[in-house]
Design a protein around this motif. Structure first.
Motif, PDB file in Angstrom:
ATOM      1  N   PRO A   2       0.829  -1.223   0.000  1.00 47.34           N
ATOM      2  CA  PRO A   2       0.000   0.000   0.000  1.00 47.34           C
ATOM      3  C   PRO A   2       0.854   1.260   0.000  1.00 47.34           C
ATOM      4  O   PRO A   2       1.908   1.303   0.631  1.00 47.34           O
ATOM      5  CB  PRO A   2      -0.788  -0.108   1.307  1.00 47.34           C
ATOM      6  CG  PRO A   2       0.056  -0.967   2.189  1.00 47.34           C
ATOM      7  CD  PRO A   2       0.753  -1.943   1.276  1.00 47.34           C
ATOM      8  N   LEU A   3       0.406   2.255  -0.708  1.00 47.06           N
ATOM      9  CA  LEU A   3       1.058   3.568  -0.685  1.00 47.06           C
ATOM     10  C   LEU A   3       0.495   4.373   0.479  1.00 47.06           C
ATOM     11  O   LEU A   3      -0.607   4.089   0.961  1.00 47.06           O
ATOM     12  CB  LEU A   3       0.808   4.304  -2.004  1.00 47.06           C
ATOM     13  CG  LEU A   3       1.350   3.616  -3.255  1.00 47.06           C
ATOM     14  CD1 LEU A   3       0.931   4.394  -4.506  1.00 47.06           C
ATOM     15  CD2 LEU A   3       2.871   3.481  -3.195  1.00 47.06           C
ATOM     16  N   ASN A   4       1.237   5.370   0.893  1.00 46.23           N
ATOM     17  CA  ASN A   4       0.771   6.220   1.988  1.00 46.23           C
ATOM     18  C   ASN A   4      -0.490   6.999   1.589  1.00 46.23           C
ATOM     19  O   ASN A   4      -1.364   7.236   2.416  1.00 46.23           O
ATOM     20  CB  ASN A   4       1.878   7.182   2.395  1.00 46.23           C
ATOM     21  CG  ASN A   4       1.594   7.855   3.704  1.00 46.23           C
ATOM     22  OD1 ASN A   4       1.644   7.218   4.752  1.00 46.23           O
ATOM     23  ND2 ASN A   4       1.229   9.117   3.647  1.00 46.23           N
ATOM     24  N   SER A   5      -0.526   7.412   0.314  1.00 50.20           N
ATOM     25  CA  SER A   5      -1.666   8.182  -0.192  1.00 50.20           C
ATOM     26  C   SER A   5      -2.262   7.498  -1.414  1.00 50.20           C
ATOM     27  O   SER A   5      -1.571   6.741  -2.095  1.00 50.20           O
ATOM     28  CB  SER A   5      -1.218   9.584  -0.633  1.00 50.20           C
ATOM     29  OG  SER A   5      -0.601  10.266   0.411  1.00 50.20           O
ATOM     30  N   ARG A   6      -3.515   7.806  -1.686  1.00 56.59           N
ATOM     31  CA  ARG A   6      -4.085   7.438  -2.983  1.00 56.59           C
ATOM     32  C   ARG A   6      -3.794   8.579  -3.947  1.00 56.59           C
ATOM     33  O   ARG A   6      -3.934   9.751  -3.598  1.00 56.59           O
ATOM     34  CB  ARG A   6      -5.601   7.214  -2.858  1.00 56.59           C
ATOM     35  CG  ARG A   6      -6.282   6.961  -4.199  1.00 56.59           C
ATOM     36  CD  ARG A   6      -7.773   6.678  -4.018  1.00 56.59           C
ATOM     37  NE  ARG A   6      -7.992   5.323  -3.549  1.00 56.59           N
ATOM     38  CZ  ARG A   6      -8.100   4.249  -4.358  1.00 56.59           C
ATOM     39  NH1 ARG A   6      -8.008   4.386  -5.665  1.00 56.59           N
ATOM     40  NH2 ARG A   6      -8.288   3.065  -3.848  1.00 56.59           N
ATOM     41  N   TRP A   7      -3.345   8.240  -5.155  1.00 58.52           N
ATOM     42  CA  TRP A   7      -2.954   9.231  -6.154  1.00 58.52           C
ATOM     43  C   TRP A   7      -3.858   9.138  -7.377  1.00 58.52           C
ATOM     44  O   TRP A   7      -4.389   8.064  -7.680  1.00 58.52           O
ATOM     45  CB  TRP A   7      -1.500   9.003  -6.581  1.00 58.52           C
ATOM     46  CG  TRP A   7      -0.531   9.164  -5.455  1.00 58.52           C
ATOM     47  CD1 TRP A   7      -0.123   8.192  -4.575  1.00 58.52           C
ATOM     48  CD2 TRP A   7       0.130  10.366  -5.043  1.00 58.52           C
ATOM     49  NE1 TRP A   7       0.754   8.728  -3.654  1.00 58.52           N
ATOM     50  CE2 TRP A   7       0.924  10.056  -3.925  1.00 58.52           C
ATOM     51  CE3 TRP A   7       0.120  11.683  -5.520  1.00 58.52           C
ATOM     52  CZ2 TRP A   7       1.701  11.005  -3.265  1.00 58.52           C
ATOM     53  CZ3 TRP A   7       0.902  12.629  -4.871  1.00 58.52           C
ATOM     54  CH2 TRP A   7       1.679  12.292  -3.759  1.00 58.52           C
ATOM     55  N   ILE A 102       5.286   8.863  -4.726  1.00 53.02           N
ATOM     56  CA  ILE A 102       4.603   7.691  -4.158  1.00 53.02           C
ATOM     57  C   ILE A 102       5.401   7.064  -3.012  1.00 53.02           C
ATOM     58  O   ILE A 102       4.827   6.457  -2.126  1.00 53.02           O
ATOM     59  CB  ILE A 102       4.257   6.634  -5.238  1.00 53.02           C
ATOM     60  CG1 ILE A 102       5.504   5.995  -5.828  1.00 53.02           C
ATOM     61  CG2 ILE A 102       3.355   7.232  -6.326  1.00 53.02           C
ATOM     62  CD1 ILE A 102       5.210   4.768  -6.689  1.00 53.02           C
ATOM     63  N   GLY A 103       6.745   7.247  -3.041  1.00 45.99           N
ATOM     64  CA  GLY A 103       7.579   6.712  -1.967  1.00 45.99           C
ATOM     65  C   GLY A 103       7.635   7.630  -0.761  1.00 45.99           C
ATOM     66  O   GLY A 103       8.228   7.291   0.248  1.00 45.99           O
ATOM     67  N   GLU A 104       7.048   8.830  -0.878  1.00 54.37           N
ATOM     68  CA  GLU A 104       7.014   9.811   0.222  1.00 54.37           C
ATOM     69  C   GLU A 104       8.439  10.206   0.625  1.00 54.37           C
ATOM     70  O   GLU A 104       8.798  10.232   1.804  1.00 54.37           O
ATOM     71  CB  GLU A 104       6.247   9.256   1.435  1.00 54.37           C
ATOM     72  CG  GLU A 104       4.844   8.779   1.115  1.00 54.37           C
ATOM     73  CD  GLU A 104       3.810   9.900   1.054  1.00 54.37           C
ATOM     74  OE1 GLU A 104       3.912  10.856   1.827  1.00 54.37           O
ATOM     75  OE2 GLU A 104       2.899   9.797   0.213  1.00 54.37           O
ATOM     76  N   SER A 105       9.247  10.558  -0.385  1.00 51.25           N
ATOM     77  CA  SER A 105      10.664  10.853  -0.153  1.00 51.25           C
ATOM     78  C   SER A 105      10.905  12.095   0.693  1.00 51.25           C
ATOM     79  O   SER A 105      12.009  12.304   1.168  1.00 51.25           O
ATOM     80  CB  SER A 105      11.378  11.056  -1.489  1.00 51.25           C
ATOM     81  OG  SER A 105      11.320   9.885  -2.242  1.00 51.25           O
ATOM     82  N   ARG A 111       3.617  15.797   3.526  1.00 49.07           N
ATOM     83  CA  ARG A 111       2.234  16.260   3.712  1.00 49.07           C
ATOM     84  C   ARG A 111       1.938  17.498   2.877  1.00 49.07           C
ATOM     85  O   ARG A 111       0.817  17.745   2.478  1.00 49.07           O
ATOM     86  CB  ARG A 111       1.993  16.613   5.194  1.00 49.07           C
ATOM     87  CG  ARG A 111       1.522  15.440   6.000  1.00 49.07           C
ATOM     88  CD  ARG A 111       1.389  15.845   7.438  1.00 49.07           C
ATOM     89  NE  ARG A 111       2.670  16.376   7.939  1.00 49.07           N
ATOM     90  CZ  ARG A 111       2.855  16.881   9.157  1.00 49.07           C
ATOM     91  NH1 ARG A 111       1.866  16.949   9.985  1.00 49.07           N
ATOM     92  NH2 ARG A 111       4.045  17.310   9.524  1.00 49.07           N
ATOM     93  N   ALA A 112       2.987  18.300   2.640  1.00 49.26           N
ATOM     94  CA  ALA A 112       2.808  19.566   1.917  1.00 49.26           C
ATOM     95  C   ALA A 112       2.803  19.369   0.402  1.00 49.26           C
ATOM     96  O   ALA A 112       2.465  20.280  -0.345  1.00 49.26           O
ATOM     97  CB  ALA A 112       3.915  20.534   2.296  1.00 49.26           C
TER      98      ALA A 112
ATOM     99  N   ARG B   3       3.845   7.046   8.571  1.00 50.64           N
ATOM    100  CA  ARG B   3       3.942   7.315   7.145  1.00 50.64           C
ATOM    101  C   ARG B   3       4.573   6.105   6.449  1.00 50.64           C
ATOM    102  O   ARG B   3       5.577   5.575   6.930  1.00 50.64           O
ATOM    103  CB  ARG B   3       4.805   8.561   6.933  1.00 50.64           C
ATOM    104  CG  ARG B   3       5.011   8.954   5.501  1.00 50.64           C
ATOM    105  CD  ARG B   3       5.621  10.327   5.430  1.00 50.64           C
ATOM    106  NE  ARG B   3       4.727  11.332   5.984  1.00 50.64           N
ATOM    107  CZ  ARG B   3       3.698  11.872   5.314  1.00 50.64           C
ATOM    108  NH1 ARG B   3       3.455  11.530   4.068  1.00 50.64           N
ATOM    109  NH2 ARG B   3       2.924  12.765   5.870  1.00 50.64           N
ATOM    110  N   ILE B   4       3.983   5.679   5.323  1.00 50.91           N
ATOM    111  CA  ILE B   4       4.541   4.546   4.579  1.00 50.91           C
ATOM    112  C   ILE B   4       5.523   5.088   3.554  1.00 50.91           C
ATOM    113  O   ILE B   4       5.135   5.805   2.639  1.00 50.91           O
ATOM    114  CB  ILE B   4       3.431   3.738   3.862  1.00 50.91           C
ATOM    115  CG1 ILE B   4       2.360   3.293   4.849  1.00 50.91           C
ATOM    116  CG2 ILE B   4       4.032   2.535   3.141  1.00 50.91           C
ATOM    117  CD1 ILE B   4       1.107   2.726   4.175  1.00 50.91           C
TER     118      ILE B   4
END
Lengths: 180, 18
Positions: A2-7, A102-105, A111-112, B3-4
């Motif tokens: 699962p990804l942290n967010s839906r895109w 998608i990796g939330e680098s 979040r921003a 956070r993932i």
């Protein structure tokens, strides 16, 4: 995975006979690593798109336009390059941008991040990372530094623009608030 | 919540896995 967010993936195709908003289509949404690759492997690379087209990948629920309340007071880190560089760099930089998203680098600052856009244009192609209004300059610069490192770009190649400046410009170029 | 986060290497490895 699962990804942290839906895109959401959006596609823009310039048709001057229609309103700008009508040329923008929501293609699909995804929220797993596997669905991201299924989509990526299924669609054209940016270098294969015709001039005037865009891809946008935004967090689901945020529209890829200045007018969205999450974008309105924000800005973008922008990379722009001439057609010469297109075939070697465009597809690579777009993929690296997507992997950052998608990796939330950007860790806490992720979040921003609202999304990213690639514009295919006759003169200069552009890739931009869009952010909502930030609480500090340091946060904007942190995202910019991480982004530039992900893209493996030399110095002074990415610039930060405030959306409000871009939205109100006439013919003058939009100024860069920061350059990294 | 947590956070993932996925690094680039892991994401690229997933590209061609079934």
């Amino acid at each position: 995975h699962p990804l942290n967010s839906r895109w959401a993936l959006w596609f823009f195709k310039n048709d001057r006979s229609r309103a700008w908003r009508d040329n923008l289509q929501l293609v699909t949404t995804f929220d797993t690593v596997e669905d991201f690759w299924a989509l990526y492997n299924h669609i054209q690379l940016p270098s294969k798109l015709s001039s005037g087209c865009d891809y946008a990948v935004f967090k689901d629920g945020i529209q890829p336009m200045w007018e969205d309340s999450r974008n309105k007071k924000g800005g973008r880190w922008l990379v722009s390059f001439s057609r010469q560089g297109r075939y070697s760099e465009l597809d690579r930089l777009w993929l690296e941008t997507l992997l950052c998203l998608i990796g939330e680098s950007f860790e806490e600052q992720s979040r921003a991040v609202c999304g990213a856009v690639v514009n295919i244009r006759t003169k200069r192609d552009k890739i931009a990372l869009w952010m909502r209004e930030m609480e500090s300059q340091a946060a904007v610069l942190h995202i910019g530094r991480v982004y530039k490192e992900c893209l493996d770009l030399p110095t002074k190649t990415i610039g930060y623009q405030v959306h409000a400046d871009a939205a109100t410009r006439s013919n003058s170029p939009v100024k860069h608030k920061f350059v990294l | 919540g947590t956070r993932i986060i996925y690094d680039r290497k892991f994401l690229l490895e997933c590209k061609n896995s079934p």
